[in-house]
Scaffold this motif. Structure first.
Motif, short mmCIF file in Angstrom:
data_model
loop_
_atom_site.label_atom_id
_atom_site.label_comp_id
_atom_site.label_asym_id
_atom_site.label_seq_id
_atom_site.Cartn_x
_atom_site.Cartn_y
_atom_site.Cartn_z
N SER A 17 0.83 -1.21 0.00
CA SER A 17 0.00 0.00 0.00
C SER A 17 0.86 1.26 0.00
O SER A 17 0.53 2.25 -0.65
CB SER A 17 -0.95 0.02 1.21
OG SER A 17 -0.27 0.26 2.42
N ARG A 18 1.97 1.21 0.72
CA ARG A 18 2.85 2.39 0.73
C ARG A 18 3.49 2.60 -0.65
O ARG A 18 3.63 3.72 -1.11
CB ARG A 18 3.92 2.26 1.80
CG ARG A 18 4.76 3.54 1.90
CD ARG A 18 5.50 3.67 3.21
NE ARG A 18 6.12 4.99 3.28
CZ ARG A 18 5.55 6.06 3.79
NH1 ARG A 18 4.33 5.98 4.27
NH2 ARG A 18 6.18 7.22 3.81
N GLU A 19 3.88 1.50 -1.30
CA GLU A 19 4.47 1.64 -2.64
C GLU A 19 3.44 2.20 -3.62
O GLU A 19 3.77 3.03 -4.47
CB GLU A 19 5.00 0.30 -3.14
CG GLU A 19 5.69 0.41 -4.49
CD GLU A 19 6.53 -0.79 -4.85
OE1 GLU A 19 6.84 -0.95 -6.04
OE2 GLU A 19 6.88 -1.57 -3.93
N VAL A 20 2.19 1.77 -3.51
CA VAL A 20 1.14 2.33 -4.35
C VAL A 20 1.03 3.83 -4.12
O VAL A 20 1.00 4.64 -5.06
CB VAL A 20 -0.21 1.64 -4.08
CG1 VAL A 20 -1.35 2.40 -4.76
CG2 VAL A 20 -0.19 0.20 -4.58
N GLY A 21 0.97 4.24 -2.84
CA GLY A 21 0.83 5.65 -2.53
C GLY A 21 2.01 6.48 -2.99
O GLY A 21 1.84 7.54 -3.61
N GLU A 22 3.22 6.01 -2.71
CA GLU A 22 4.41 6.78 -3.09
C GLU A 22 4.54 6.88 -4.60
O GLU A 22 4.93 7.93 -5.13
CB GLU A 22 5.65 6.12 -2.48
CG GLU A 22 5.73 6.27 -0.96
CD GLU A 22 6.92 5.55 -0.37
OE1 GLU A 22 7.53 4.72 -1.08
OE2 GLU A 22 7.23 5.80 0.81
N SER A 23 4.22 5.81 -5.31
CA SER A 23 4.33 5.83 -6.77
C SER A 23 3.31 6.79 -7.39
O SER A 23 3.63 7.54 -8.31
CB SER A 23 4.15 4.42 -7.33
OG SER A 23 5.16 3.55 -6.87
N LEU A 24 2.08 6.77 -6.88
CA LEU A 24 1.08 7.70 -7.39
C LEU A 24 1.50 9.14 -7.10
O LEU A 24 1.32 10.03 -7.93
CB LEU A 24 -0.28 7.41 -6.76
CG LEU A 24 -1.01 6.18 -7.29
CD1 LEU A 24 -2.26 5.92 -6.46
CD2 LEU A 24 -1.37 6.34 -8.76
N GLY A 25 2.08 9.39 -5.92
CA GLY A 25 2.53 10.73 -5.59
C GLY A 25 3.64 11.22 -6.49
O GLY A 25 3.83 12.45 -6.63
#
Length: 270
Positions: A77-85
């Motif tokens: 979930s953190r990788e999803v968030g950081e990548s979208l950011g």
């Protein structure tokens, strides 16, 4: 150097302000959710809402709910968030392409590292680029829109429950989803082989202003639609609405991580 005309050039766009909260819940020991506001990502456990306001563009408000075990889910979930950011642009095509790239990366990590087997996540959010305002989702995290005192679900779950509702075998009445119908039909990652997924894009139109709720299923599996609608409609302060909904989900059991953002979007010159 920019010309004077380019410095002063403005166009119709959307600004956003609201509040968010990301919490472990009552039962889970680890928070596998993440929340993205603008280009910042949070994945700790906070019981007090945090306010935000973004006047410029582009911007994004999203939540991601990890799957695949404590470590794997939290990292996914953190990788999803950081990548979208890190998206260079917040457009439907750019966000969809980024989600597909993350999907392939997570599947590869799960395949190569036994500790990350099955790592994946759901994601849902709203985003604004130069002119586009849209919602997006994969999995069963959700976006709702409050319009004329009625709360409507913008996104559609990738779940067994949604499949049954689509075929008329389960009522679409806003009630809490049955616990035995949580299985996902697609997620970002979550498999050893990167099978094809299809990120959903939902164009949004706001004439003046509108309120949105972006949340993980830790909220919607605890509270039915009428409760969500009442809080968002009656509580004009976004932080108060977030706190009320979080408290309600905890009182109902708080069996999963709870992440939500209330976002008030207004149209104007940005």
């Amino acid at each position: 150097m920019a010309s004077p005309s380019s410095k002063t050039r403005r166009h119709a766009g959307y600004a956003v302000a609201g509040a968010w909260l990301c919490h472990t819940g009552r039962v889970r020991r680890v928070n596998e959710d993440s929340c993205v506001i603008g280009r910042m990502v949070w994945s700790g456990s906070e019981a007090t809402p945090a306010a935000f306001a973004i006047d410029g563009i582009p911007w994004l408000v999203a939540v991601s709910d990890g799957i695949g075990g404590h470590r794997a889910g939290a990292e996914a979930s953190r990788e999803v968030g950081e990548s979208l950011g890190r998206c260079a642009r917040f457009t439907p095509s750019a966000v969809s392409s980024m989600i597909l790239r993350i999907h392939r990366r997570l599947c590869a990590r799960g395949r190569s590292n036994p500790e990350c087997a099955g790592m994946g996540a759901t994601v849902a959010g709203i985003a604004c680029g130069a002119r586009d305002l849209f919602a997006f989702s994969v999995g069963d995290s959700r976006v709702y829109k409050l319009s004329r005192d009625r709360l409507a679900q913008v996104t559609r779950d990738d779940s067994e429950a949604e499949e049954l509702m689509r075929h008329g075998l389960l009522p679409r009445d806003g009630s809490v989803r049955p616990g035995y119908l949580h299985a996902l039909t697609q997620a970002v990652g979550g498999r050893s082989v990167a099978v094809e997924i299809h990120p959903h894009i939902y164009p949004l139109h706001v004439t003046a202003h509108a309120r949105f709720l972006v949340c993980s299923d830790g909220l919607t599996d605890m509270l039915p639609l009428p409760v969500l609608q009442s809080a968002l409609d009656k509580m004009r302060d976004p932080a108060a609405a977030v706190q009320h909904l979080f408290d309600g989900a905890m009182e109902a059991g708080g069996v999963d991580n709870i992440t939500l953002a209330v976002a008030d979007v207004r149209r104007g010159k940005v």
